[in-house]
Design an enzyme around this catalytic site. Structure first.
Site, PDB file in Angstrom:
ATOM      1  N   HIS A   1       0.915  -1.207  -0.103  1.00  8.37           N
ATOM      2  CA  HIS A   1      -0.044  -0.064  -0.142  1.00  8.37           C
ATOM      3  C   HIS A   1       0.833   1.294  -0.067  1.00  8.37           C
ATOM      4  CE1 HIS A   1      -3.318  -2.757   0.837  1.00  8.37           C
ATOM      5  NE2 HIS A   1      -4.345  -1.621   0.623  1.00  8.37           N
ATOM      6  N   GLY A   2       2.015   1.325   0.385  1.00 10.76           N
ATOM      7  CA  GLY A   2       2.605   2.444   0.424  1.00 10.76           C
ATOM      8  C   GLY A   2       4.161   2.119   1.057  1.00 10.76           C
TER       9      GLY A   2
END
Lengths: 475, 385
Positions: free
Chosen positions: A325-326
């Site tokens: 996600h990041g």
């Protein structure tokens, strides 16, 4: 190009749909490919060449892998393809994070930093990299033969409805549709797709964007100044915003694809009717979970190597999912949070939960996921994420108030009703009616005008406030 | 696509989706211009490879596409109407809705509750500059005057939108009023007069749907300004007399300016306003040449016949940006020499603002004039007319 802009809705989309259905069948894939390339190049013109180059190399790597004699050679081509795809993802998405952490350690040791220039993250790279991986692995595993034409492979990767934020389509799910989808190119499916698209647009424009206004203001406050009810409310609104934003995007992707005869896999299956976090992850971002299971959990050994190894594998999957996600520690912690609940549900706690009944189970899932949003929020500093978590537990001073208004309250209320709607008796029948892939004529005559009115409301929002990107584009 | 009715419906969907873009080019498609927004479309984007790769072409195309489709203004109005009807919210920038649909403006509420307080030091400096300007003009029989008009929220605090921050000291207007006598600065606060009018008259000084004072408010204000100038200069100025009041629900555009700016689909409920009939008695009076540096509140004076009768010549420097004379904008060179000429051609200088604009009042005029006077360049010369 963002789906919820007038440029897409009133210019690109009608031109694309008219062009597609007016062309003879043999020309349609080429048309979709060109439209997809334009769509991608509109937002990321430089990176189009990266995507085209990688898909070109990948296509030929896989072709050679399929033709190679002996498992060792096949494996070598597999490794080469994976190294290229994951290497690019690592370079664009994680190298800055890695260098930043190394520099922090070097700084602590009194050493100078490694030189590093910030690189832009190509749009949708997390999504299409996972798809390229499925292609090479599916062919390697013999699940499906490689595609014969490079243009077909490009179409699989670049197909614009799902290019930027999924669903993550595994190669074998779409391969046959690229070759021939004539039986799905019907007016009924087109209209079903239109209804689905408009529902997704409404989720995004009428709910997620409205909640986002208050969420942004709430996140601008110092988390340590929020009391527990305010922190819970803010994170519940953030979760609801993300759910409607992302599932709205997925609905739009599925609807758009259906309007040109493609069937994409579902990405959300009423996640908040889940009675455990384990079940939640079979209903939320379904295609990511499925990818993780097929291409990470199973290769790690899955549940075949004993309890301890199974639990470790689950944790690894969720840590990787967080990192997907990041490139930031708060995402890793967010993944660990979910991993913790999933591991816990494999113990006596899970048996207790099963006995507690569906209402208690749903409340538990909702609260666990809302709390995880403290770690998920892009706060800039991990300490701010931890302060948000502390505020949930009542550690905030309560000196700041959320800027609440009637529009936010009603929208959140309506959104929560829809969020838990599937748990109500009779809901399934209504959902089958509304989300009908191929509605009958009477249903078309009821659903399409209703969707038209909803579209009018959405357009009124779009005309007033013309740009609001989807939350999941940043991943 | 085998089924004919379904196919027709699908074709209709595509046609309706594409219709706004196509109909934009068809003349005669009705649009409803949005108040407060330019009707001019963003230009067509010019395609260059550089622009494409930097994204500037796409941004320009998006701007154009957001405007260039038929029925857009109707859609915007639909959205505004929904926000107004269901959420009690105005989507126009800064517009707030008070009890009984008494519309207000964020800056006016901030002036009322003191959020916009600029600090005593800034006010002292401005008053000192005002005093020096007044001294320069007084030396030749004229004078300067800083006039503050109470805004809508100050005049009708009970109709401020619910949930607004309550007032807290200090507020700009009150500090100006407190410090001006000590600084010997010519300062006129119209608030006491307006509040007295509220107590004694049924006629409102602000329209529920406008942000400016009504014509009645402007006349009352001018009466006070004339009286103040008479007191300061010791000369008799024209008398403004109110002959009568006419009540009507056909209110002037200025009295529904923020209501119109909400750009709704359906009109707001009708209201009645009082418009005065006036006469200006000029016989045997001094009609000074005036330079007025003011915000939009002065338009309601400038547009009345009385302005041209009270003053022998009237130059209105709107936000110290556009200069108007005889009801028309005039070109005027910029720079110190031009400013000095403007000063030398004025007997009285009025600086007028609603309390919402007090933080910026003069818009740099006082500071520039003070610099000129200090340099000895701007001292008004010649006899008073």
């Amino acid at each position: 190009m963002v789906f919820s802009t007038s440029l897409f809705l009133l210019f690109f989309l009608p031109a694309f749909l008219a062009g597609y259905h007016l062309l003879p069948r043999p020309a349609r894939n080429t048309f979709v490919l060109l439209a997809s390339a334009l769509f991608y190049a509109w937002g990321a013109p430089r990176f189009l060449f990266v995507v085209l180059g990688v898909t070109f190399l990948d296509f030929h790597f896989v072709k050679r892998m399929a033709a190679a004699n002996g498992p060792a050679r096949k494996r070598a081509w597999l490794v080469a393809s994976l190294a290229m795809n994951l290497g690019l993802l690592g370079y664009f998405k994680y190298a800055g994070f890695f260098v930043g952490n190394v520099n922090a350690l070097l700084g602590a040791a009194g050493l100078g930093p490694l030189p590093w220039a910030e690189v832009f993250l190509p749009l949708g790279i997390s999504f299409y990299t996972f798809e390229t991986v499925t292609y090479v692995v599916d062919v390697y595993r013999g699940v499906h033969a490689p595609l014969g034409r490079f243009a077909d492979y490009q179409l699989y990767i670049l197909f614009f409805p799902k290019l930027l934020a999924g669903p993550i389509v595994r190669f074998h799910e779409i391969a046959d549709q690229i070759g021939d989808r004539s039986r799905y190119e019907t007016a009924g499916r087109f209209l079903g797709g239109f209804v689905r698209f408009v529902l997704g647009l409404a989720k995004k424009v009428l709910i997620a964007d409205v909640l986002g206004v208050t969420v942004r203001k709430g996140f601008a406050l110092d988390a340590a100044a929020l009391d527990a009810p305010a922190a819970w409310l803010l994170l519940a609104a953030f979760l609801t915003q993300i759910y409607f934003d992302f599932s709205g995007y997925s609905d739009m992707a599925l609807g758009l694809a259906a309007m040109v005869g493609f069937r994409l896999p579902e990405n959300f299956r009423d996640p908040f009717v889940s009675t455990s976090v384990t079940e939640f992850w079979t209903r939320w971002h379904v295609t990511l979970s499925a990818w993780m299971r097929s291409y990470l959990y199973v290769p790690l050994g899955g549940n075949r190597l004993g309890t301890r190894r199974t639990l470790a594998n689950l944790w690894i999957v969720f840590l990787v999912s967080g990192l997907w996600h990041g490139a930031a520690w708060h995402y890793v912690l967010w993944g660990a949070w979910h991993g913790l609940f999933i591991v816990a549900e494999r113990t006596a706690f899970g048996r207790l939960l099963a006995k507690a009944g569906p209402v208690a189970g749903r409340a538990y899932v909702f609260l666990a996921v809302v709390a995880s949003m403290a770690l998920f929020r892009p706060a800039g500093l991990l300490s701010e994420n931890l302060r948000t978590l502390a505020a949930l537990a009542g550690g905030g001073s309560g000196t700041a108030a959320l800027p609440l208004d009637r529009e936010f309250a009603v929208t959140l209320g309506v959104a929560l009703v829809f969020t838990f709607f599937a748990a109500l008796p009779g809901a399934a029948a209504i959902q089958r009616l509304v989300f009908d892939d191929d509605p009958s004529l009477p249903r078309q005559l009821a659903l399409v005008p209703a969707a038209g009115l909803l579209l009018l409301l959405c357009l009124s929002m779009v005309a007033w406030s013309p740009f609001s990107p989807f939350v999941y584009f940043r991943f | 696509m085998k089924n004919a009715p379904s196919r027709a419906l699908a074709v209709l969907v595509v046609a309706l989706l594409g219709a706004p873009a196509v109909l934009h080019f068809v003349p005669g498609i009705p649009e409803w211009p949005l108040a407060g927004r330019s009707a001019e479309l963003a230009p067509y984007p010019a395609f260059t490879l550089g622009g494409w790769f930097s994204g500037s072409f796409q941004e320009a195309a998006l701007r154009r596409a957001n405007q260039a489709f038929a029925f857009r203004t109707w859609l915007v109005r639909l959205n505004n109407q929904i926000a107004f009807r269901f959420w009690g919210r105005a989507k126009a920038n800064g517009v707030l809705i008070g009890p009984g649909l008494f519309l207000n403006d964020r800056l006016h509420v901030e002036a009322w509750n003191g959020t916009d307080f600029v600090g005593e030091a800034a006010i002292r400096a401005r008053l000192a500059a005002l005093r020096r300007l007044d001294d320069a003009l007084s030396s030749r029989g004229g004078g300067a005057l800083l006039v503050v008009v109470p805004g809508k929220a100050t005049t009708y605090p009970e109709l401020v939108p619910r949930g607004s921050r309550p007032p807290f000291a200090p507020r700009n207007r009150e500090v100006y009023a407190r410090l001006a006598p000590g600084a010997e600065a010519p300062f006129l606060d119209l608030t006491p007069r307006f509040l007295e009018h509220r107590r004694t008259s049924p006629h409102p000084l602000f329209s529920p749907y406008g942000i400016h004072w009504t014509a009645l408010g402007a006349v009352l204000g001018m009466q006070e300004i004339v009286a103040s100038l008479e007191e300061r200069t010791g000369r008799e100025l024209p008398r403004i007399e109110i002959l009568g009041i006419e009540e009507t629900d056909r209110i002037q555009p200025v009295d529904r300016d923020i209501g119109d700016g909400m750009n709704l689909l359906f009109p707001l409920p009708k209201v009645k306003l009082a418009y005065p009939r006036i006469r200006v008695a000029t016989e045997g009076t001094w009609r000074p040449r005036a330079l007025v540096v003011a915000d939009s509140y002065f338009w309601n004076v400038f547009d009345l016949p009385l302005a041209g009768q009270v003053f022998s010549s009237l130059r209105f420097w709107f936000y110290r940006n556009e200069l108007h004379e005889h009801g028309k904008p005039m070109t005027f060179p910029k720079g110190d020499a031009a400013l000095a000429r403007l000063l030398s051609e004025a007997d009285v200088v009025l600086i007028l603002a609603s309390d919402a604009n007090l933080p910026r009042v003069g818009w740099g005029f006082l500071e520039d004039v003070d610099r000129l006077l200090a340099a000895g360049d701007g001292r008004p010369a010649g006899p008073v007319r």
